[in-house]
Design a protein around this motif. Structure first.
Motif, short mmCIF file in Angstrom:
data_model
loop_
_atom_site.label_atom_id
_atom_site.label_comp_id
_atom_site.label_asym_id
_atom_site.label_seq_id
_atom_site.Cartn_x
_atom_site.Cartn_y
_atom_site.Cartn_z
N SER A 207 0.83 -1.21 0.00
CA SER A 207 0.00 0.00 0.00
C SER A 207 0.86 1.26 0.00
CB SER A 207 -0.92 0.01 1.23
OG SER A 207 -1.80 -1.09 1.22
N VAL A 208 1.92 1.26 0.82
CA VAL A 208 2.80 2.43 0.89
C VAL A 208 3.46 2.68 -0.47
CG1 VAL A 208 4.98 3.26 1.85
CG2 VAL A 208 3.25 2.31 3.36
N THR A 209 3.94 1.62 -1.10
CA THR A 209 4.60 1.76 -2.40
C THR A 209 3.65 2.36 -3.43
OG1 THR A 209 6.04 -0.13 -1.93
CG2 THR A 209 5.79 0.52 -4.23
N ALA A 210 2.42 1.84 -3.46
CA ALA A 210 1.45 2.34 -4.44
C ALA A 210 1.09 3.80 -4.18
CB ALA A 210 0.18 1.48 -4.40
N LEU A 211 0.83 4.15 -2.91
CA LEU A 211 0.43 5.52 -2.58
C LEU A 211 1.57 6.50 -2.82
CD1 LEU A 211 -1.63 4.91 0.69
CD2 LEU A 211 -2.53 5.60 -1.53
N LEU A 212 2.78 6.16 -2.37
CA LEU A 212 3.90 7.08 -2.53
C LEU A 212 4.32 7.20 -3.99
CD1 LEU A 212 6.20 6.39 0.54
CD2 LEU A 212 4.43 8.12 0.24
N ALA A 213 4.20 6.12 -4.76
CA ALA A 213 4.50 6.21 -6.19
C ALA A 213 3.53 7.18 -6.87
CB ALA A 213 4.42 4.82 -6.83
N ARG A 214 2.25 7.08 -6.52
CA ARG A 214 1.26 8.02 -7.07
C ARG A 214 1.57 9.45 -6.64
NH1 ARG A 214 -4.13 6.80 -8.01
NH2 ARG A 214 -4.73 8.29 -6.39
N TYR A 215 1.95 9.61 -5.37
CA TYR A 215 2.22 10.96 -4.86
C TYR A 215 3.45 11.58 -5.52
CZ TYR A 215 3.72 14.66 -1.71
OH TYR A 215 4.16 15.86 -1.20
N PHE A 216 4.56 10.83 -5.56
CA PHE A 216 5.81 11.39 -6.10
C PHE A 216 5.70 11.66 -7.59
CE2 PHE A 216 7.91 9.49 -2.25
CZ PHE A 216 8.35 10.70 -1.74
N THR A 217 5.10 10.75 -8.34
CA THR A 217 4.93 11.01 -9.77
C THR A 217 4.03 12.21 -10.00
OG1 THR A 217 3.12 9.36 -9.82
CG2 THR A 217 5.33 8.62 -10.48
N GLY A 218 3.02 12.34 -9.15
CA GLY A 218 2.12 13.49 -9.28
C GLY A 218 2.79 14.81 -8.97
N ILE A 219 3.56 14.85 -7.87
CA ILE A 219 4.19 16.11 -7.46
C ILE A 219 5.29 16.50 -8.43
CG2 ILE A 219 5.97 15.15 -5.95
CD1 ILE A 219 3.83 18.24 -5.22
N LEU A 220 6.02 15.52 -8.97
CA LEU A 220 7.04 15.82 -9.97
C LEU A 220 6.41 16.33 -11.27
CD1 LEU A 220 9.56 12.86 -9.47
CD2 LEU A 220 9.85 15.25 -8.78
N SER A 221 5.29 15.71 -11.66
CA SER A 221 4.60 16.18 -12.87
C SER A 221 4.07 17.59 -12.67
CB SER A 221 3.44 15.23 -13.20
OG SER A 221 3.90 13.92 -13.43
N GLU A 222 3.53 17.86 -11.48
CA GLU A 222 3.00 19.19 -11.19
C GLU A 222 4.12 20.23 -11.22
OE1 GLU A 222 0.99 21.71 -7.52
OE2 GLU A 222 2.07 19.84 -7.19
N SER A 223 5.26 19.93 -10.61
CA SER A 223 6.38 20.88 -10.59
C SER A 223 6.92 21.13 -11.99
CB SER A 223 7.49 20.35 -9.68
OG SER A 223 7.05 20.26 -8.34
N LEU A 224 7.00 20.09 -12.80
CA LEU A 224 7.48 20.25 -14.17
C LEU A 224 6.53 21.12 -14.98
CD1 LEU A 224 9.51 19.51 -16.37
CD2 LEU A 224 8.15 17.45 -16.83
N LEU A 225 5.22 20.87 -14.84
CA LEU A 225 4.23 21.68 -15.56
C LEU A 225 4.29 23.14 -15.11
CD1 LEU A 225 1.15 19.27 -15.59
CD2 LEU A 225 2.56 19.94 -17.54
N LEU A 226 4.44 23.37 -13.80
CA LEU A 226 4.52 24.74 -13.30
C LEU A 226 5.78 25.43 -13.80
CD1 LEU A 226 3.21 26.87 -11.46
CD2 LEU A 226 4.57 25.97 -9.58
N THR A 227 6.91 24.71 -13.84
CA THR A 227 8.15 25.28 -14.35
C THR A 227 7.99 25.73 -15.80
OG1 THR A 227 9.50 23.91 -12.88
CG2 THR A 227 10.58 24.80 -14.84
#
Length: 368
Positions: A207-227
């Motif tokens: 569960s931790v792996t799935a949730l954190l993978a979703r979170y980290f990929t999401g936050i990195l995608s968000e930061s890249l889009l904002l940049t």
């Protein structure tokens, strides 16, 4: 459900074990960070390892150790390419700031500062000469690009490089074995618990792996889009490409820190705009462009992207996440805010596996 003596004893023992584990994590924090970063990289690279390990060439199958090595090289090549794109911008800007002419900068904003000073005097009925906005801004700019601070930064560069080399080697070594031996990280964590809890540990780690993978990929995608968005908007208003890239990089990197990061990044972006305004325009116009653009872009980000990332991706209520970030920030500052959501996610998952008999735990983990 009535709390029995056995349940209470289980809770006390669990709390004691948790406290001991947290103390060890804090005491060996650098090693723990290496292991966690390696685990995240292993999760990201594991699909490529599996794909490479399935390749057959004339009856010869790619061994898993070779697939893991190739994957590790691919990861570091991608990171190196990103560094070559952005690191020169940072060093160029530091060099540019070290030779800034403060007299020229303050002269260019003298009129709007004087007007703002007048409004402040009228609004707060300040005695004459009790507060000088111009002197305060000048002092702030000098401290922001203080030459002595820059010299100290360069003098400590050797220590930073040495620490980085140790970190890169350690993370690479650990990541290689996490990629080569699938399930090694799970085995390391499970080894710290009695065998009767191994099934719970495996479920929690999944569960931790799935949730954190979703979170980290999401936050990195968000930061890249904002940049990219900040970069394009700044260039559309006539800002130089180097300055636009630097401001976009600042906002993208600081956006990783929830709530406080974008504010700090915005202040830094305004300082950059004051020091190096858009060519052919006044400092006031440049600051207005930066502030208005960042407010609009962050508004879209806050109301469209972040609710999905900070609540849906980790299966927690937005208010719950906000309170956790505030607590973490008051305890450990910016670093605490950065690690608040991943740490809280791990605690919630393990609490669900081991303390689900408590109503509070069931309420906080019902969406997981």
């Amino acid at each position: 459900m009535a709390i029995t003596q056995q349940t209470l004893l289980k809770f006390v023992v669990g709390a004691a074990i948790t406290a001991a584990v947290l103390f060890l994590v804090w005491y060996f924090s650098s090693i723990v960070v290496y292991i966690l970063v390696s685990a995240v990289l292993a999760v990201m690279g594991n699909p490529l390892v599996k794909r490479l390990a399935c390749i057959r060439i004339r009856g010869w199958q790619v061994p898993r150790w070779l697939a893991a090595l190739v994957t590790l090289v691919v990861i570091w090549v991608v990171l190196a390419v990103l560094c070559t794109l952005f690191v020169p911008l940072v060093f160029h800007k530091i060099q540019q700031l070290s030779g800034i002419d403060f007299a020229a900068v303050m002269g260019s904003i003298e009129e709007p500062v004087a007007r703002m000073q007048y409004y402040l005097d009228e609004l707060f009925a300040l005695p004459e000469s009790s507060f000088s906005l111009s002197e305060s801004l000048s002092a702030g700019l000098r401290s922001f690009v203080n030459l002595e601070s820059l010299n100290t930064l360069f003098s400590s560069l050797f220590n930073i490089v040495l620490s980085s080399v140790v970190a890169i080697f350690s993370i690479s070594f650990i990541t290689f074995f996490f990629l080569k031996d699938e399930g090694l990280f799970y085995a390391m964590v499970s080894a710290m618990f009695p065998e009767r809890y191994h099934e719970n540990i495996i479920r929690a780690l999944d569960s931790v792996t799935a949730l954190l993978a979703r979170y980290f990929t999401g936050i990195l995608s968000e930061s890249l889009l904002l940049t990219i968005a900040v970069l394009l908007v700044m260039m559309a208003f006539g800002m130089k490409t180097a300055d636009a890239c630097f401001i976009g990089l600042i906002m993208g990197v600081m956006n990783v820190v929830p709530y406080a990061g974008p504010l700090i990044g915005g202040i830094m972006a305004v300082c950059i705009g004051v020091i190096t305004p858009i060519e052919g325009t006044s400092v006031g116009h440049t600051v207005l462009v930066i502030v208005a653009s960042l407010l609009v872009l962050k508004g879209l980000d806050d109301f469209v992207l972040q609710p999905t990332l900070y609540s849906e991706r980790v299966k927690a209520h937005p208010l719950e996440v906000f309170i956790v970030i505030l607590i973490a920030g008051s305890v450990a500052g910016i670093l605490g805010m950065l690690l608040a959501i991943p740490s809280y996610t791990v605690l919630r998952v393990f609490a669900k596996e081991f303390f689900s008999q408590f109503s509070l735990v069931r309420k906080l983990t019902e969406k997981i």
